[in-house]
Write a protein that holds these residues in place. Structure first.
Motif, PDB file in Angstrom:
ATOM      1  N   ASN A   1       6.873  10.650  -1.813  1.00 50.51           N
ATOM      2  CA  ASN A   1       6.745  12.096  -2.007  1.00 50.51           C
ATOM      3  C   ASN A   1       7.361  12.540  -3.320  1.00 50.51           C
ATOM      4  N   ARG A   2       8.521  11.956  -3.655  1.00 50.80           N
ATOM      5  CA  ARG A   2       9.188  12.342  -4.903  1.00 50.80           C
ATOM      6  C   ARG A   2       8.346  11.971  -6.110  1.00 50.80           C
ATOM      7  N   LEU A   3       7.600  10.905  -6.015  1.00 47.69           N
ATOM      8  CA  LEU A   3       6.810  10.445  -7.151  1.00 47.69           C
ATOM      9  C   LEU A   3       5.433  11.102  -7.215  1.00 47.69           C
ATOM     10  N   LEU A   4       4.730  11.129  -6.073  1.00 44.37           N
ATOM     11  CA  LEU A   4       3.335  11.584  -6.060  1.00 44.37           C
ATOM     12  C   LEU A   4       3.136  12.986  -5.506  1.00 44.37           C
ATOM     13  N   GLY A   5       4.187  13.537  -4.897  1.00 47.09           N
ATOM     14  CA  GLY A   5       4.050  14.864  -4.315  1.00 47.09           C
ATOM     15  C   GLY A   5       3.268  14.865  -3.021  1.00 47.09           C
ATOM     16  N   ALA A   6       3.061  13.681  -2.431  1.00 48.38           N
ATOM     17  CA  ALA A   6       2.309  13.576  -1.181  1.00 48.38           C
ATOM     18  C   ALA A   6       2.656  12.263  -0.495  1.00 48.38           C
ATOM     19  N   ALA A   7       2.527  12.255   0.825  1.00 47.03           N
ATOM     20  CA  ALA A   7       2.730  11.016   1.585  1.00 47.03           C
ATOM     21  C   ALA A   7       1.574  10.071   1.308  1.00 47.03           C
ATOM     22  N   LEU A   8       1.867   8.791   1.280  1.00 53.78           N
ATOM     23  CA  LEU A   8       0.851   7.804   0.933  1.00 53.78           C
ATOM     24  C   LEU A   8      -0.348   7.876   1.872  1.00 53.78           C
ATOM     25  N   GLY A   9      -0.093   8.058   3.172  1.00 53.32           N
ATOM     26  CA  GLY A   9      -1.172   8.075   4.148  1.00 53.32           C
ATOM     27  C   GLY A   9      -2.080   9.288   4.058  1.00 53.32           C
ATOM     28  N   THR A  10      -1.652  10.328   3.319  1.00 54.58           N
ATOM     29  CA  THR A  10      -2.478  11.535   3.192  1.00 54.58           C
ATOM     30  C   THR A  10      -3.441  11.461   2.010  1.00 54.58           C
ATOM     31  N   LEU A  11      -3.310  10.441   1.175  1.00 58.92           N
ATOM     32  CA  LEU A  11      -4.190  10.333   0.014  1.00 58.92           C
ATOM     33  C   LEU A  11      -5.600   9.932   0.453  1.00 58.92           C
ATOM     34  N   SER A  12      -6.576  10.433  -0.277  1.00 64.01           N
ATOM     35  CA  SER A  12      -7.974  10.186   0.066  1.00 64.01           C
ATOM     36  C   SER A  12      -8.380   8.743  -0.217  1.00 64.01           C
ATOM     37  N   LYS A  13      -9.167   8.183   0.696  1.00 63.17           N
ATOM     38  CA  LYS A  13      -9.730   6.847   0.478  1.00 63.17           C
ATOM     39  C   LYS A  13     -11.018   6.909  -0.347  1.00 63.17           C
ATOM     40  N   THR A  14     -11.596   8.104  -0.477  1.00 68.64           N
ATOM     41  CA  THR A  14     -12.796   8.300  -1.295  1.00 68.64           C
ATOM     42  C   THR A  14     -12.526   9.444  -2.265  1.00 68.64           C
ATOM     43  N   PRO A  15     -11.626   9.240  -3.210  1.00 62.71           N
ATOM     44  CA  PRO A  15     -11.174  10.349  -4.053  1.00 62.71           C
ATOM     45  C   PRO A  15     -12.161  10.769  -5.129  1.00 62.71           C
ATOM     46  N   LEU A  16     -12.086  12.053  -5.461  1.00 59.66           N
ATOM     47  CA  LEU A  16     -12.775  12.561  -6.643  1.00 59.66           C
ATOM     48  C   LEU A  16     -11.874  12.399  -7.862  1.00 59.66           C
ATOM     49  N   LEU A  17     -10.580  12.609  -7.653  1.00 59.94           N
ATOM     50  CA  LEU A  17      -9.585  12.379  -8.695  1.00 59.94           C
ATOM     51  C   LEU A  17      -8.862  11.076  -8.371  1.00 59.94           C
TER      52      LEU A  17
END
Length: 358
Positions: A169-185
């Motif tokens: 969270n400190r690095l990416l501003g989000a929990a790893l599991g909440t990141l998209s598996k099919t991202p636009l960014l």
């Protein structure tokens, strides 16, 4: 024209006597009584004022007939002058899975305070902080390759899931599991001589480029995620490939020309400031007031400084080329030590241009 307008000789001599680190890489002294040139931070006994000639680049010193000092080694990159740094970086590379503690450093026969000062001076962080960043990145690689969050956690060397979530969270501003598996960014990292950088891009443009330890990074990532409706995650696009190639050329001294398409997150006044920054040639610096004048708003110095600070595409939008009115280094999100090193790197481009090289 030098890449840094030197202050008067009295100011520089006072900086020499004080061993002022703010002039590192931007000013050198030639000592006529010995024929050598030094950094202003040289530990040798200080020469008499009448024997000092000041220069804005190493090339000027050599052209004037001075030879490099064997104590401060002005031709050698700063990190090479402190063997303890190379020793520990080699150890980090040799033991990528090791979780480092102060006791490990002591067991190598190294002084903890010396190590701490050396890494803070040249990397803006301690060795242990650098090692933790490397562990986190390995965890992200596992996750990016299809691994589970627990796999990433263990690869990163975290025994506690909560500690891993907190670091992510400190690095990416989000929990790893909440990141998209099919991202636009797509989030990808790029190694540089000044430390790893996080690059966020889609298939058409670069949206963010920051050093991994920048304090504003989590906030910037949250804003990008919100703008993409959460469609942000790990991945690599052709923009990342182009960026990596051009950054390598930049740090190798081959080219300071960047053609990577950029997507601004901010427009109007800020966009005009960022455009103005991109027009500053590599190897030159200007003040905040000159930056404001360059966009025909000479009274907007503070606003120009704010826009400069809000830039989230480091190096390509070269906010490091802005100095204080007195020529001093001023705030830089990536750390003043990096700003200094970037200015040093670009001094080589200015020298080549003066010599008529392509």
């Amino acid at each position: 024209m030098t890449f840094f307008d030197l202050p008067d000789s009295d100011t520089l001599y006072a900086a020499l006597v004080a061993r002022d680190p703010s002039y590192e890489g931007r000013a050198f002294v030639g000592v006529t009584s010995t024929g050598i040139f030094c950094r202003l931070t040289c530990p040798a006994r200080k020469p008499k004022r009448e024997n000092c000639t000041f220069f804005g680049s190493i090339g000027e010193c050599i052209t004037a007939g001075f030879r490099p000092c064997k104590r401060c080694h002005p031709l050698r990159p700063a990190t090479d002058s402190e063997p303890v740094i190379k020793t520990l970086l080699d150890a980090l590379e040799a033991r990528p899975d090791h979780r480092w503690y102060e006791s490990d450093i002591a067991d190598m026969g190294l002084d903890l305070s010396t190590v701490r000062r050396a890494f803070k001076r040249h990397f803006g962080m301690t060795f242990l902080e650098l090692a933790r960043l490397e562990r986190l990145r390995r965890g992200f690689e596992i996750y990016n390759d299809g691994g589970k969050v627990i796999d990433a956690q263990l690869e990163a060397g975290f025994a506690s899931a909560s500690a891993f979530r907190s670091s992510t969270n400190r690095l990416l501003g989000a929990a790893l599991g909440t990141l998209s598996k099919t991202p636009l960014l797509c989030i990808h990292w790029i190694d540089t001589p000044l430390g790893p950088m996080i690059a966020v891009a889609d298939t058409s443009a670069l949206h963010l480029l920051e050093f991994m330890d920048r304090k504003a990074l989590p906030t910037e990532m949250k804003k990008l995620a919100a703008g993409a409706n959460g469609a942000i995650g790990f991945g690599r696009t052709s923009i990342h490939d182009q960026l990596a190639e051009q950054l390598e050329a930049y740090f190798n001294g081959t080219s300071a020309d960047f053609t990577v398409p950029l997507q601004y997150h901010g427009g109007g006044f800020a966009g005009r400031v960022w455009d103005a920054l991109r027009r500053i040639p590599a190897g030159q610096t200007i003040s905040y007031s000159a930056l404001a004048k360059s966009i025909d708003q000479p009274t907007a110095t503070r606003a120009a400084a704010k826009a400069n600070g809000s830039n989230q595409i480091a190096i390509l939008i070269p906010c490091h080329r802005i100095l204080g009115a007195d020529g001093s280094l001023t705030g830089y999100g990536g750390g003043l030590w990096r700003k200094q090193r970037l200015i040093e790197i670009e001094a080589g481009y200015a020298k080549s241009k003066r010599a008529g090289q392509p």
